[in-house]
Design a protein around this motif. Structure first.
Motif, mmCIF file in Angstrom:
data_model
loop_
_atom_site.group_PDB
_atom_site.id
_atom_site.type_symbol
_atom_site.label_atom_id
_atom_site.label_comp_id
_atom_site.label_asym_id
_atom_site.label_seq_id
_atom_site.Cartn_x
_atom_site.Cartn_y
_atom_site.Cartn_z
ATOM 1 N N ARG A 1 20.175 -47.569 -62.482
ATOM 2 C CA ARG A 1 21.100 -48.374 -61.655
ATOM 3 C C ARG A 1 21.212 -49.794 -62.199
ATOM 4 O O ARG A 1 22.301 -50.357 -62.252
ATOM 5 C CB ARG A 1 20.640 -48.407 -60.201
ATOM 6 C CG ARG A 1 21.004 -47.164 -59.411
ATOM 7 C CD ARG A 1 20.866 -47.384 -57.910
ATOM 8 N NE ARG A 1 19.544 -47.793 -57.481
ATOM 9 C CZ ARG A 1 18.531 -46.976 -57.221
ATOM 10 N NH1 ARG A 1 18.676 -45.678 -57.384
ATOM 11 N NH2 ARG A 1 17.371 -47.444 -56.822
ATOM 12 N N LEU A 2 20.092 -50.381 -62.585
ATOM 13 C CA LEU A 2 20.112 -51.753 -63.095
ATOM 14 C C LEU A 2 20.750 -51.847 -64.477
ATOM 15 O O LEU A 2 21.445 -52.817 -64.783
ATOM 16 C CB LEU A 2 18.696 -52.334 -63.142
ATOM 17 C CG LEU A 2 18.070 -52.629 -61.785
ATOM 18 C CD1 LEU A 2 16.598 -52.980 -61.952
ATOM 19 C CD2 LEU A 2 18.802 -53.753 -61.080
ATOM 20 N N ALA A 3 20.519 -50.845 -65.306
ATOM 21 C CA ALA A 3 21.066 -50.867 -66.665
ATOM 22 C C ALA A 3 22.552 -50.541 -66.659
ATOM 23 O O ALA A 3 23.266 -50.935 -67.573
ATOM 24 C CB ALA A 3 20.305 -49.891 -67.557
ATOM 25 N N ALA A 4 23.009 -49.830 -65.643
ATOM 26 C CA ALA A 4 24.412 -49.402 -65.544
ATOM 27 C C ALA A 4 24.800 -48.686 -66.834
ATOM 28 O O ALA A 4 24.146 -47.755 -67.230
ATOM 29 C CB ALA A 4 25.296 -50.580 -65.206
ATOM 30 N N ALA A 5 25.843 -49.138 -67.487
ATOM 31 C CA ALA A 5 26.337 -48.468 -68.693
ATOM 32 C C ALA A 5 25.738 -49.050 -69.968
ATOM 33 O O ALA A 5 26.103 -48.650 -71.054
ATOM 34 C CB ALA A 5 27.852 -48.564 -68.738
ATOM 35 N N HIS A 6 24.826 -50.007 -69.848
ATOM 36 C CA HIS A 6 24.243 -50.679 -71.009
ATOM 37 C C HIS A 6 22.870 -50.101 -71.340
ATOM 38 O O HIS A 6 22.182 -49.596 -70.472
ATOM 39 C CB HIS A 6 24.062 -52.171 -70.725
ATOM 40 C CG HIS A 6 25.330 -52.880 -70.409
ATOM 41 N ND1 HIS A 6 26.134 -52.561 -69.357
ATOM 42 C CD2 HIS A 6 25.939 -53.911 -71.021
ATOM 43 C CE1 HIS A 6 27.177 -53.350 -69.329
ATOM 44 N NE2 HIS A 6 27.078 -54.198 -70.331
ATOM 45 N N SER A 7 22.489 -50.219 -72.574
ATOM 46 C CA SER A 7 21.108 -49.956 -72.965
ATOM 47 C C SER A 7 20.401 -51.302 -73.002
ATOM 48 O O SER A 7 20.857 -52.218 -73.681
ATOM 49 C CB SER A 7 21.041 -49.312 -74.351
ATOM 50 O OG SER A 7 21.335 -47.954 -74.274
ATOM 51 N N LEU A 8 19.329 -51.417 -72.247
ATOM 52 C CA LEU A 8 18.608 -52.681 -72.154
ATOM 53 C C LEU A 8 17.164 -52.520 -72.600
ATOM 54 O O LEU A 8 16.577 -51.452 -72.450
ATOM 55 C CB LEU A 8 18.623 -53.187 -70.708
ATOM 56 C CG LEU A 8 19.978 -53.530 -70.108
ATOM 57 C CD1 LEU A 8 19.829 -53.879 -68.639
ATOM 58 C CD2 LEU A 8 20.612 -54.683 -70.869
ATOM 59 N N PRO A 9 16.562 -53.591 -73.108
ATOM 60 C CA PRO A 9 15.133 -53.548 -73.424
ATOM 61 C C PRO A 9 14.305 -53.618 -72.137
ATOM 62 O O PRO A 9 14.754 -54.173 -71.134
ATOM 63 C CB PRO A 9 14.920 -54.791 -74.288
ATOM 64 C CG PRO A 9 16.068 -55.686 -74.035
ATOM 65 C CD PRO A 9 17.195 -54.840 -73.534
ATOM 66 N N LEU A 10 13.118 -53.039 -72.183
ATOM 67 C CA LEU A 10 12.231 -52.968 -71.018
ATOM 68 C C LEU A 10 10.866 -53.533 -71.353
ATOM 69 O O LEU A 10 10.261 -53.177 -72.377
ATOM 70 C CB LEU A 10 12.073 -51.508 -70.571
ATOM 71 C CG LEU A 10 11.034 -51.235 -69.481
ATOM 72 C CD1 LEU A 10 11.498 -51.783 -68.134
ATOM 73 C CD2 LEU A 10 10.740 -49.746 -69.379
ATOM 74 N N LEU A 11 10.372 -54.401 -70.474
ATOM 75 C CA LEU A 11 9.002 -54.899 -70.536
ATOM 76 C C LEU A 11 8.217 -54.110 -69.492
ATOM 77 O O LEU A 11 8.463 -54.244 -68.294
ATOM 78 C CB LEU A 11 8.978 -56.393 -70.223
ATOM 79 C CG LEU A 11 7.618 -57.069 -70.263
ATOM 80 C CD1 LEU A 11 7.075 -57.090 -71.690
ATOM 81 C CD2 LEU A 11 7.742 -58.493 -69.736
ATOM 82 N N LEU A 12 7.324 -53.252 -69.941
ATOM 83 C CA LEU A 12 6.558 -52.354 -69.063
ATOM 84 C C LEU A 12 5.115 -52.822 -69.002
ATOM 85 O O LEU A 12 4.413 -52.852 -70.012
ATOM 86 C CB LEU A 12 6.622 -50.923 -69.602
ATOM 87 C CG LEU A 12 5.627 -49.910 -69.051
ATOM 88 C CD1 LEU A 12 5.768 -49.749 -67.545
ATOM 89 C CD2 LEU A 12 5.786 -48.575 -69.743
ATOM 90 N N THR A 13 4.660 -53.200 -67.794
ATOM 91 C CA THR A 13 3.271 -53.602 -67.600
ATOM 92 C C THR A 13 2.531 -52.457 -66.921
ATOM 93 O O THR A 13 2.908 -52.031 -65.830
ATOM 94 C CB THR A 13 3.181 -54.877 -66.741
ATOM 95 O OG1 THR A 13 3.889 -55.918 -67.411
ATOM 96 C CG2 THR A 13 1.747 -55.295 -66.537
ATOM 97 N N LEU A 14 1.484 -51.980 -67.587
ATOM 98 C CA LEU A 14 0.693 -50.892 -67.004
ATOM 99 C C LEU A 14 -0.747 -51.300 -66.763
ATOM 100 O O LEU A 14 -1.611 -50.464 -66.524
ATOM 101 C CB LEU A 14 0.787 -49.630 -67.864
ATOM 102 C CG LEU A 14 0.409 -49.659 -69.333
ATOM 103 C CD1 LEU A 14 -1.075 -49.790 -69.557
ATOM 104 C CD2 LEU A 14 0.927 -48.418 -69.991
ATOM 105 N N THR A 15 -1.015 -52.587 -66.762
ATOM 106 C CA THR A 15 -2.363 -53.106 -66.572
ATOM 107 C C THR A 15 -2.970 -52.595 -65.268
ATOM 108 O O THR A 15 -2.382 -52.762 -64.205
ATOM 109 C CB THR A 15 -2.354 -54.650 -66.572
ATOM 110 O OG1 THR A 15 -1.828 -55.089 -67.817
ATOM 111 C CG2 THR A 15 -3.747 -55.209 -66.378
#
Length: 136
Positions: free
Chosen positions: A56-70
């Protein structure tokens, strides 16, 4: 976490509605931020909910993701399958700080070839510098 990843900033913020829920938002800089809940097992159903928010947030774009799994207890195989099938991401920078985080990240990133460039970091600044290459 960077200032843009806080619960009161960014665009399209998705605040956790209950403890144990992942935080997903769009940072002011244009990348997605995903913070997995610490001390939780990330299940397939949790991963599906996260993937829907990201789409939903990316919509039609490919976006980079910062994933925190700490601090995540573990990630189930079904959650890994959901994350590895993500197609709305241009790159994923995974952040963890402990040896356990690194093991969990290796499990998450292991197996199938990732659908986009993905790399593990122990420092957020390094992760953000790397992600900027993939801004659209």
């Amino acid at each position: 976490m960077s200032k843009s990843a806080g619960p009161d900033s960014g665009i399209g913020i998705q605040n956790p509605s209950s403890p144990g829920e992942a935080l997903v938002n769009l940072a002011d800089e244009g990348h997605l931020v995903l913070v997995l809940p610490p001390n939780e097992v990330i299940t397939g159903s949790m991963a599906v909910a996260v993937a829907e928010k990201i789409d939903r947030l990316a919509a039609a774009h490919s976006l980079p993701l910062l994933l925190t799994l700490t601090g995540v207890e573990s990630i189930s195989r079904s959650a890994r399958d959901v994350f590895s099938a993500a197609r709305s991401l241009s790159a994923v920078a995974v952040i963890g700080v402990s040896p356990v985080d690194r093991v969990i990240a290796n499990f998450l990133l292991g197996g199938e070839v990732q659908p986009c460039p993905t790399k593990y970091f122990s420092q957020e600044d390094d992760a953000l510098t790397w992600l900027r290459r993939y801004d659209t």
